[in-house]
Write an enzyme that holds these catalytic residues in place. Structure first.
Site, PDB file in Angstrom:
ATOM      1  N   SER A   1     -45.065 -12.328 -24.819  1.00 20.07           N
ATOM      2  CA  SER A   1     -45.514 -10.728 -25.594  1.00 20.07           C
ATOM      3  C   SER A   1     -46.515  -9.701 -24.339  1.00 20.07           C
ATOM      4  O   SER A   1     -47.875 -10.884 -24.134  1.00 20.07           O
ATOM      5  CB  SER A   1     -45.911 -10.158 -26.444  1.00 20.07           C
ATOM      6  OG  SER A   1     -46.021  -9.255 -27.378  1.00 20.07           O
ATOM      7  N   GLY A   2     -46.050  -9.209 -23.781  1.00 16.42           N
ATOM      8  CA  GLY A   2     -47.069  -7.995 -23.130  1.00 16.42           C
ATOM      9  C   GLY A   2     -46.674  -8.770 -21.610  1.00 16.42           C
ATOM     10  O   GLY A   2     -47.289  -7.739 -20.802  1.00 16.42           O
TER      11      GLY A   2
ATOM     12  N   THR B   1     -39.660  -5.536 -20.972  1.00 15.59           N
ATOM     13  CA  THR B   1     -39.745  -3.822 -20.772  1.00 15.59           C
ATOM     14  C   THR B   1     -39.911  -3.341 -19.314  1.00 15.59           C
ATOM     15  O   THR B   1     -38.545  -2.612 -19.251  1.00 15.59           O
ATOM     16  CB  THR B   1     -40.407  -4.199 -22.407  1.00 15.59           C
ATOM     17  OG1 THR B   1     -39.650  -4.852 -23.005  1.00 15.59           O
ATOM     18  CG2 THR B   1     -39.254  -2.576 -22.070  1.00 15.59           C
TER      19      THR B   1
ATOM     20  N   ASN C   1     -49.891  -6.266 -27.059  1.00 14.85           N
ATOM     21  CA  ASN C   1     -48.820  -4.726 -26.316  1.00 14.85           C
ATOM     22  C   ASN C   1     -49.206  -3.548 -27.199  1.00 14.85           C
ATOM     23  O   ASN C   1     -48.179  -3.366 -27.870  1.00 14.85           O
ATOM     24  CB  ASN C   1     -47.811  -5.895 -25.939  1.00 14.85           C
ATOM     25  CG  ASN C   1     -47.179  -4.843 -25.275  1.00 14.85           C
ATOM     26  OD1 ASN C   1     -47.583  -3.980 -24.606  1.00 14.85           O
ATOM     27  ND2 ASN C   1     -45.674  -5.590 -24.456  1.00 14.85           N
TER      28      ASN C   1
ATOM     29  N   SER D   1     -45.161  -2.573 -27.595  1.00 16.23           N
ATOM     30  CA  SER D   1     -43.999  -4.317 -28.020  1.00 16.23           C
ATOM     31  C   SER D   1     -43.289  -3.777 -28.720  1.00 16.23           C
ATOM     32  O   SER D   1     -42.916  -3.162 -29.417  1.00 16.23           O
ATOM     33  CB  SER D   1     -44.965  -5.425 -28.569  1.00 16.23           C
ATOM     34  OG  SER D   1     -44.522  -6.348 -28.629  1.00 16.23           O
ATOM     35  N   SER D   2     -42.155  -4.910 -27.496  1.00 14.88           N
ATOM     36  CA  SER D   2     -40.637  -4.492 -28.513  1.00 14.88           C
ATOM     37  C   SER D   2     -40.218  -5.422 -29.391  1.00 14.88           C
ATOM     38  O   SER D   2     -40.686  -6.702 -29.002  1.00 14.88           O
ATOM     39  CB  SER D   2     -39.467  -4.863 -27.203  1.00 14.88           C
ATOM     40  OG  SER D   2     -39.248  -4.600 -25.646  1.00 14.88           O
TER      41      SER D   2
ATOM     42  N   GLY E   1     -39.842 -14.050 -25.763  1.00 18.90           N
ATOM     43  CA  GLY E   1     -39.731 -15.283 -24.993  1.00 18.90           C
ATOM     44  C   GLY E   1     -40.644 -16.944 -25.747  1.00 18.90           C
ATOM     45  O   GLY E   1     -41.025 -16.494 -26.787  1.00 18.90           O
TER      46      GLY E   1
ATOM     47  N   GLU F   1     -43.092 -18.436 -28.602  1.00 20.21           N
ATOM     48  CA  GLU F   1     -43.598 -18.088 -28.772  1.00 20.21           C
ATOM     49  C   GLU F   1     -44.229 -19.165 -29.604  1.00 20.21           C
ATOM     50  O   GLU F   1     -43.475 -19.827 -30.105  1.00 20.21           O
ATOM     51  CB  GLU F   1     -43.691 -16.829 -30.730  1.00 20.21           C
ATOM     52  CG  GLU F   1     -42.928 -15.827 -29.495  1.00 20.21           C
ATOM     53  CD  GLU F   1     -43.153 -14.624 -30.141  1.00 20.21           C
ATOM     54  OE1 GLU F   1     -43.623 -14.644 -31.525  1.00 20.21           O
ATOM     55  OE2 GLU F   1     -43.271 -13.797 -29.872  1.00 20.21           O
TER      56      GLU F   1
HETATM   57  P1  ATP Z   1     -43.074  -7.658 -25.211  1.00 20.07           P
HETATM   58  O1  ATP Z   1     -42.351  -8.525 -25.731  1.00 20.07           O
HETATM   59  O2  ATP Z   1     -44.401  -7.150 -26.615  1.00 20.07           O
HETATM   60  O3  ATP Z   1     -42.181  -6.405 -25.701  1.00 20.07           O
HETATM   61  P2  ATP Z   1     -43.234  -6.868 -22.207  1.00 20.07           P
HETATM   62  O4  ATP Z   1     -43.131  -8.846 -22.007  1.00 20.07           O
HETATM   63  O5  ATP Z   1     -42.051  -6.327 -22.932  1.00 20.07           O
HETATM   64  O6  ATP Z   1     -43.609  -7.639 -23.902  1.00 20.07           O
HETATM   65  P3  ATP Z   1     -43.819  -4.776 -21.897  1.00 20.07           P
HETATM   66  O7  ATP Z   1     -44.152  -3.690 -22.220  1.00 20.07           O
HETATM   67  O8  ATP Z   1     -42.942  -4.749 -20.076  1.00 20.07           O
HETATM   68  O9  ATP Z   1     -43.862  -6.202 -21.951  1.00 20.07           O
HETATM   69  O10 ATP Z   1     -45.453  -4.663 -20.583  1.00 20.07           O
HETATM   70  C1  ATP Z   1     -46.603  -4.284 -21.087  1.00 20.07           C
HETATM   71  C2  ATP Z   1     -47.488  -3.588 -20.331  1.00 20.07           C
HETATM   72  O11 ATP Z   1     -47.240  -4.224 -19.066  1.00 20.07           O
HETATM   73  C3  ATP Z   1     -46.451  -2.327 -20.025  1.00 20.07           C
HETATM   74  O12 ATP Z   1     -46.452  -0.768 -21.080  1.00 20.07           O
HETATM   75  C4  ATP Z   1     -47.795  -1.958 -18.615  1.00 20.07           C
HETATM   76  O13 ATP Z   1     -49.041  -1.149 -18.857  1.00 20.07           O
HETATM   77  C5  ATP Z   1     -47.808  -2.601 -18.313  1.00 20.07           C
HETATM   78  N1  ATP Z   1     -46.653  -3.194 -17.120  1.00 20.07           N
HETATM   79  C6  ATP Z   1     -45.671  -4.706 -16.861  1.00 20.07           C
HETATM   80  N2  ATP Z   1     -44.670  -4.351 -16.246  1.00 20.07           N
HETATM   81  C7  ATP Z   1     -46.467  -3.052 -14.979  1.00 20.07           C
HETATM   82  C8  ATP Z   1     -45.382  -3.219 -13.716  1.00 20.07           C
HETATM   83  N3  ATP Z   1     -44.685  -3.466 -12.989  1.00 20.07           N
HETATM   84  N4  ATP Z   1     -46.192  -2.253 -13.430  1.00 20.07           N
HETATM   85  C9  ATP Z   1     -47.622  -2.025 -14.486  1.00 20.07           C
HETATM   86  N5  ATP Z   1     -48.026  -2.266 -15.174  1.00 20.07           N
HETATM   87  C10 ATP Z   1     -46.496  -2.964 -16.020  1.00 20.07           C
HETATM   88 MG    MG Z   2     -40.588  -5.143 -24.267  1.00 14.04          MG
END
Ligand code: ATP
Ligand code: MG
Length: 759
Positions: A179-180, A184, A225, A228-229, A452, A454
């Site tokens: 997460s984070g 996404t 996050n 967070s999705s 992923g 956990e």
């Molecule tokens: P979750 O499992 O909780 O959904 P995730 O892996 O989907 O987490 P994201 O929401 O994609 O995580 O990313 C978390 C934060 O990290 C985003 O809101 C953004 O602020 C930052 N981030 C991620 N990737 C990038 C990137 N390529 N460039 C800039 N910021 C990024």
């Molecule tokens: Mg996500």
């Protein structure tokens, strides 16, 4: 539930490459020499690059940084790669493929905003937590025209496109990470690249606009996050024969619906609740009787209402605009928001005790009146559904009055299922709008954005399902890599048997075996009315204790040895979460409602239920669900795997460099942990246990031939190469001679390079 804090995994032997482990290459014979670059482990556990000043006995004196000198046991040092390999864009180019060198290489790149690195066939993406200038049309064009080839999500998307056209095979981009970590965002970047190809009818723009909608309804701020999705997602993007986007289809997995009625302090429920309350125009606000966010019980419990840097009112406009674009009518939008408001108000519905057996009725107040109004039912119907339960016992209809606790649970179950149904409905509408229909060509690229592996201090049913899914995905990943490696060896006539390769089939069997696997036993226990989480835990221990991937723990706990490490699960709540009962009275309430959405929800639920099947827990309470949550999830997962099997996969592993969501902080321990969990170190390990360094006979002869002390009879590259191998005493088990290439175990070329550089 207390907020879960990530815990460092205790890795299993398979996932824990330790020094001296032969599979990681033999570093024990490594003798540090003066001026050599080596890695030493600092007291905090981090690895630091340093230079050997002197060695004496079994100790070395090291220069760690300007002015800082350390004396350490020589055997604790790990060889570092030559300077020319600093920051290489593919980890496989590293001559020494140890943990510290992988960590150092990623960090070296990260500090220069080079957040993407390849690990052989896998793209590693380290979250920058800030805007990096790597995106936009200029970059898209550069990757399309091949004027840029450094690792990038765009390059992956481009490769997928090319291979789709060239091989006429569907492709998939599989994104994982904790997460984070940036899954996404990465998925959106890939979509952006594909969408830039254009479709013609604006369909590509519609596809991008599904993101704000799904994020509003399926994402929430968590401690890890801000966005967070809380669901897994697969989007299949379809292409026409001319290579243009012609449609898409979205499938979602396991929305975390408990968040609607309960969330930890400092977290929020789904974004849409806050967006609606902040952004609804006055007329809608009045129609839906909206209050301020801090006035709803469901939202109040976590004491968190806003997200730094996010304007919920503005986001509301973005979401409604996106809904317009995917053709959700104004009327439907209003129906959707009525359901969102109804869910919020449901949380405020309260009960009064009417007798000395703690039986209750709902209180007729603003909350219950608003809920009835929004759903389109009478207060009496609402009261009936929430305070009584109709049951059939021995073919006789009886009515049971509910206690306060039962009524509250029933109310929360209704709120959760209305919200989950709403989410499903939205996905369905989006799919209708993006549908390829008859224009279907059959070629597609799927992007998977899924939670992923956990492991927290406390792991429950959700982690159990998520980790099971990851176990399946890991097998897919392993088998693909195995196949890739194998193909290359076989092509060059190399003895493949010497490459050891681990499979996680045992762990999957632990989950899937019938009748004595985790999932079967869970389902069986879920059907017994008198079963408890403790009887479930005992049953597991009784039947699975001999399984090497299973360990019974005290009380209600058990542990599973996953590929990424051992995880202890607490069975509290497993049975209830797996049954996920919504009583027939609640479904009938929805069916009776005058509003269109509740009716639709009810018809869906009825279609899924099958009350003719009589299983024990069903005969005592009329319920709705035919399939348990775990079984439904397993079914979805099998379908997903089947779909992925027929595609050429492209893997992206996202890494979160710190838990603070801040830029420029790279915590080695945290990164290492994730590299293990998402299989990157496994890729490295597999290639280590094989022959990762490959060089054609010609190149090898050209590069090292001048080091030969004696003339070779033949100037043939192969003869020269063999002579070099002999002169340098490279042991036979350290290399293999292929038809066109020499294959080396890791570290071997490093020695030759050292000599070459000193000469
Ligand atoms: P979750 O499992 O909780 O959904 P995730 O892996 O989907 O987490 P994201 O929401 O994609 O995580 O990313 C978390 C934060 O990290 C985003 O809101 C953004 O602020 C930052 N981030 C991620 N990737 C990038 C990137 N390529 N460039 C800039 N910021 C990024
Ligand atoms: Mg996500």
């Amino acid at each position: 539930a207390a907020a879960a804090t990530p815990r460092r995994l205790s890795p299993t032997a398979a996932a824990s490459p330790t020094q001296g482990d032969a599979r990681w290459g033999d570093t024990s014979s490594y003798g540090a020499k003066k001026k050599h670059r080596v890695f030493c482990q600092l007291p905090n556990g981090d690895w630091a690059l340093c230079t050997v000043l002197t060695t004496s006995g079994d100790e070395s004196v090291l220069k760690v940084s300007e002015g800082k000198v350390l004396r350490l046991k020589t055997e604790s040092l790990q060889p570092a790669n030559p300077e020319i390999l600093d920051g290489v864009d593919d980890l496989m180019q590293l001559s020494y493929l140890s943990e510290p060198s992988v960590l150092y290489n990623l960090q070296y790149r990260y500090s220069q905003d080079l957040i993407y690195t390849k690990a052989g066939p896998v793209l590693v993406a380290v979250n920058p937590f800030k805007k990096v200038s790597l995106y936009g049309n200029e970059y898209i064009d550069a990757y399309r025209n091949k004027t840029m080839d450094s690792p990038h999500v765009y390059a992956i998307a481009d490769a997928a496109l090319r291979e789709m056209k060239r091989d006429e095979v569907n492709q998939s981009i599989i994104i994982s990470g904790e997460s984070g970590a940036g899954k996404t965002e990465t998925a959106k970047i890939a979509m952006q690249y594909l969408a830039s190809l254009g479709g013609g009818s604006g369909i590509e723009y519609e596809i991008l606009q599904t993101n704000p909608i799904l994020e509003a309804f399926g994402n929430a701020k968590t401690l890890r996050n801000d966005n967070s999705s809380r669901f897994g997602k697969l989007i299949e993007i379809h292409f026409s024969t001319t290579g243009r986007i012609c449609g898409a289809m979205i499938q979602t997995f396991l929305l975390e619906k408990s968040r609607v009625v309960q969330c930890a302090v400092g977290e929020r429920s789904y974004h849409i609740f806050y967006q609606l309350c902040a952004g609804a125009p006055a007329s809608l606000r009045e129609k839906l009787n909206l209050k301020k966010v801090d006035e709803y019980k469901y939202l109040k419990q976590s004491c968190c209402y806003s997200i730094a840097g996010v304007d919920d009112a503005q986001m509301f406009r973005t979401v409604t605009e996106a809904m317009n674009i995917v053709h959700i009518s104004k009327e439907d939008q209003e129906n959707v928001f009525a359901m969102v408001s109804a869910v919020l108000w449901l949380g405020d519905v309260s009960f009064t005790v009417i007798d000395n057996e703690n039986h209750v009725e709902i209180i007729v107040d603003e909350a219950s009146k608003t809920v009835a109004e929004l759903l389109g039912c009478s207060i009496e119907d609402l009261n009936l559904a929430l305070s009584k339960r109709h049951m059939k016992v021995n073919n006789e209809n009886i009515v049971q009055k509910l206690t306060l606790a039962q009524a509250t649970d029933t109310r929360d179950a209704l709120a959760k299922s209305v919200y989950a149904s709403l989410f499903e409905w939205l996905v369905e509408q989006i799919n209708k709008s993006l549908s390829v229909g008859k224009r279907r060509t059959g070629r597609s690229i799927s992007i998977l954005d899924i939670y992923g592996f956990e492991s927290f201090d406390k792991n429950s049913f959700e982690q159990f399902c998520i980790n099971y899914a990851n176990e399946r995905l890991q097998q897919h990943f392993n088998r693909h890599l195995f196949k890739l490696e194998q193909e290359e060896y076989v092509e060059d006539g190399i003895d493949w048997a010497k490459v050891d390769f681990e499979d996680n089939q045992d762990c999957l069997n632990l989950f899937e075996k019938k009748p004595l696997g985790l999932l079967s036993l869970l389902d069986e226990e879920s059907t017994f009315p008198n079963a408890t989480d403790l009887t479930f835990a005992n049953k597991l221990k009784q039947h699975l204790n001999s399984n090497s991937c299973f360990r019974g723990e005290r009380g209600k706990a058990f542990a599973v040895r996953h590929y990424a490490g051992e995880v202890a699960y607490d069975t509290s709540g497993f049975l209830e979460k797996n049954r996920d009962l919504l009583h027939m009275d609640s479904i009938q309430l929805l069916a009776k409602c005058k509003s269109s959405l509740p009716q639709f929800f009810a018809s869906k639920m009825l279609a899924q239920s099958d009350n003719s099947i009589s299983v024990p827990y069903r005969s005592s309470a009329a319920d709705s669900q035919k399939l348990s949550v775990a079984m439904k999830f397993k079914g979805q997962l099998f379908q997903l795997m089947q779909r992925l099997e027929s595609t050429t996969p492209h893997f992206i592993r996202c890494i979160k460099p710190n838990n603070l969501q801040l830029p420029a902080i790279y915590e080695q321990g945290l990164v290492l942990q994730q590299l293990k969990c998402c299989g990157v170190l496994e890729v490295v390990r597999i290639s280590r246990s094989g022959y990762p360094t490959r060089m054609t006979h010609q190149k090898f002869a050209r590069r090292y031939g001048f080091l030969l002390l004696e003339d070779v009879a033949s100037q043939e590259p192969l003869s020269v190469s063999v002579a070099i191998l002999h002169q340098f005493n490279i042991l036979p088990e350290m290399y293999q001679v292929g038809y066109t290439k020499l294959f080396f175990r890791t570290g071997q070329i490093g020695k030759l390079e050292d000599t070459r550089n000193r000469t």
